[in-house]
Enzyme design. Structure first.
Site, PDB file in Angstrom:
ATOM      1  CB  THR B 149      36.460  50.710  41.952  1.00 28.86           C
ATOM      2  OG1 THR B 149      35.358  49.818  41.877  1.00 28.86           O
ATOM      3  CG2 THR B 149      37.616  50.029  42.655  1.00 28.86           C
ATOM      4  CE  LYS B 175      35.207  48.182  44.783  1.00 23.90           C
ATOM      5  NZ  LYS B 175      35.111  47.196  43.687  1.00 23.90           N
ATOM      6  CB  THR B 186      36.831  43.733  42.735  1.00 28.10           C
ATOM      7  OG1 THR B 186      37.877  43.165  41.980  1.00 28.10           O
ATOM      8  CG2 THR B 186      36.977  43.254  44.172  1.00 28.10           C
TER       9      THR B 186
END
Lengths: 398, 398
Positions: B149, B175, B186
């Site tokens: 992201t 990630k 997240t």
């Protein structure tokens, strides 16, 4: 200055002692009751308790307290045995100056952690304050200034209530919670009253008053080593010791004063541009509602979204989700002001521009989380998180 | 690109599907095992779980998983029944494209909360990714990019270990955690291996691997709705299913890969200028040590002090004090790097300039809290909190 109801039989002072280098900055406060007063306190839950907190805890509840001495600019926390000796010494000097026993004096400190008090400044400062004690609004204002750290304004709330035909006065004064870097976050609050209340009743009432007020304010969730609420009641209003309905009425007034002080603390958190009121309802009990409210209040993602006027409601729902309270998404609905964003687990279409304008326009922002699991509820106050918070807490270097 | 050990029998792809408007930005990833693999997962503890998390939890542990489909830019969280339908549909499309049953496919999403997936982009995207699957470092790199992201770099850790004479490979990819505004925080992490491991053993091993690694990383303490760790092991390295010492050796390798990924997540938290490693030792058990470490890691006051190179150690000690762990100040000593700041409850004289220079100079900062109450210990990773965090999380407006 608005009209203040000064509780009868209390005198106040706030002076510059030299704890702070700036001579225009008051840093030592004293309050004295002319007659022995019932006293009770509520203190930080931190395992690391400042020396003055320990001294107060040894002495409270008490039937015959005579005063409180407070210094700002130094927390006298993490200072070992010497810190305890210094805190007790403050009460000895104050007792000598006002003519009572040291055990009748309470003590608070707020400021930087881990440094010893400059007693050569503090001791004469206490004597100087004793010489300036007065039962005037100006003296109360001086006290209100002397307890501040990086608050931008004083916090005084007073009230007069009729209890069983007696006009009882409450004089509340506080300093800001959290976000108080360069010094560590600390909340100090005092309610002085001329009501007649037994010490044991005052003790019970103090815990209840803090529960829905000071315990429902959070700035960044960092519990201080020094947080203290003290209540003194000296019976100078006259009448017999309050019981039953009269006591309940007095308790409600104390809670009201504490709530007003708590809101003013959240609104004055450093760097804050919004006071955020979080209403949680419909959980199994109030404790569950408080857990959810606190998780939302402490979320840096929620607080930066409010600062940025971003109606990013997923941050709110997900903060509720990690509060440790059992629920399903279908049990939850969410409003921002009057705008329904999330209903029974399903996102609602809403106008992002309207929601963002609400956050931009309103100084006081309301979030409402409604669950369908019971009657538990909580109102919680916090503030947003912006650049000024980082500047104030990062740019000071020892 | 450093030399990567690609686990045998896995193919990877990462492509642009159109979830993100920028055509240069990959937003959909697929990994496929050529043969059925044991699979296990560890998921967010948030009560609000994204649709793909629920689908994975229904299907794991599994004996015969064939792959994982991942999209970034949309979390598919707080999206109700339609979100669940969309997540399942992603596995149906992936299964058709690679030739297996939908139940053999796992699914993850990361990105903004509360918006429905753009399925007209996602479905052809999955088919496109299936057409680009390859067992090459370039394909793995494409996958590592497609799951990001607002991370600033990909996170890939691979290893080859000898287990009972068999060269077993682990391919880890992740990630970033938290601080991932404008989208919600997240963490997604995957470890693909060619080891032969029973699903039940893999399941037990996954929980242990996450405990001391991903569960010991915090950016701002905001537990995501989507956090997921998936392990797949397809036995293509050969040999009999691992047991006993061989299984333990494989487990240690998985934990090692997870620890490296966890550290890289904390170091790449948005706006961070320091990776902060917090070592807590000497509490009654590891759980207590972790509670203290987490309280310190989550303190905004500690994090802004590190950002500002301010050795304001009272913030660290007081954060330990509200962790909910029973101790006295005399039980605690504190080091910043090699510098002893606080010893057995007493502040130590130290050179503030040296301490501040350490914080300014070092990209990796170490805090060590030593208690004298037992053998419990924990290593925890976090990052500092500066202006960039506020900017990234506040300046996005819907």
């Amino acid at each position: 200055m608005t009209t203040w109801h000064l509780a009868r039989g209390f005198r106040f002072a706030g002076i510059h002692s030299g704890i702070r280098p700036d001579p225009s900055r008051r840093d030592l406060a004293l309050v004295v009751s002319d007659v022995p007063a019932a006293a009770a306190g509520v203190f930080t839950q931190n395992r690391v308790r400042a020396a003055p907190v320990r001294v107060c805890q040894e002495r409270l509840p008490a039937d015959a307290a005579r005063g409180v001495v407070v210094c700002s600019g130094n927390a006298n926390a993490c200072t070992g045995q010497r810190g305890l000796d210094d805190a007790r010494r403050m009460t000895v000097v104050a007792a000598e100056a006002v003519g009572c026993r040291p055990e009748q004096v309470l003590v608070c400190s707020t400021g930087v952690i881990g440094q010893h008090l400059p007693m050569p400044a503090v001791e004469p400062g206490i004597r100087k304050a004793a010489g300036e004690l007065a039962d005037t609004p100006a003296a109360l204002d001086a006290l209100a200034h002397a307890i501040l750290t990086t608050d931008t304004r004083t916090k005084v709330v007073t009230q007069e209530v009729d209890v069983n035909g007696v006009a009882v006065r409450l004089t509340g004064v506080a300093k800001g919670a959290a976000m108080i870097g360069p010094n560590l976050a600390t909340m100090l609050a005092f309610v002085f009253s001329d009501a007649a209340v037994a010490a044991a009743d005052l003790h019970a009432l103090a815990g209840r008053a803090a529960e829905g007020t000071f315990n429902c304010v959070s700035v960044e969730g960092h519990t201080s080593t020094n947080d203290t609420l003290l209540l003194l009641a000296n019976a100078r209003a006259g009448g017999r010791p309050l019981r039953g309905e009269g006591l309940a009425r007095f308790g409600a007034a104390v809670t009201g004063v504490c709530a007003e002080l708590a809101r003013s603390i959240a609104a004055d958190a450093e760097g804050a541009t919004h006071l955020v009121t979080i209403e949680v309802e419909g959980l199994r009990d109030d404790a569950e509602a408080k857990r959810v409210a606190r998780a939302v209040a402490d979320s840096a993602l929620v607080k930066t979204a409010v600062f940025g006027a971003d109606p990013n409601w997923g941050r709110i729902v997900s903060a509720a989700g990690y509060a440790g309270v059992d629920f399903e998404e279908k049990d939850l609905s969410l409003w921002l002001g009057d705008l329904l964003l999330y209903h029974a687990g399903t996102p609602q279409p809403f106008d992002g521009a309207t929601a963002s304008a609400y956050l931009k326009r309103e100084r006081n922002v309301h979030l409402r989380l409604r669950f369908t699991l019971g009657a538990g509820r909580c109102t919680f106050w916090t503030c947003d998180l912006g650049y000024e918070y980082v500047r104030l807490n990062a740019e000071y270097t020892t």
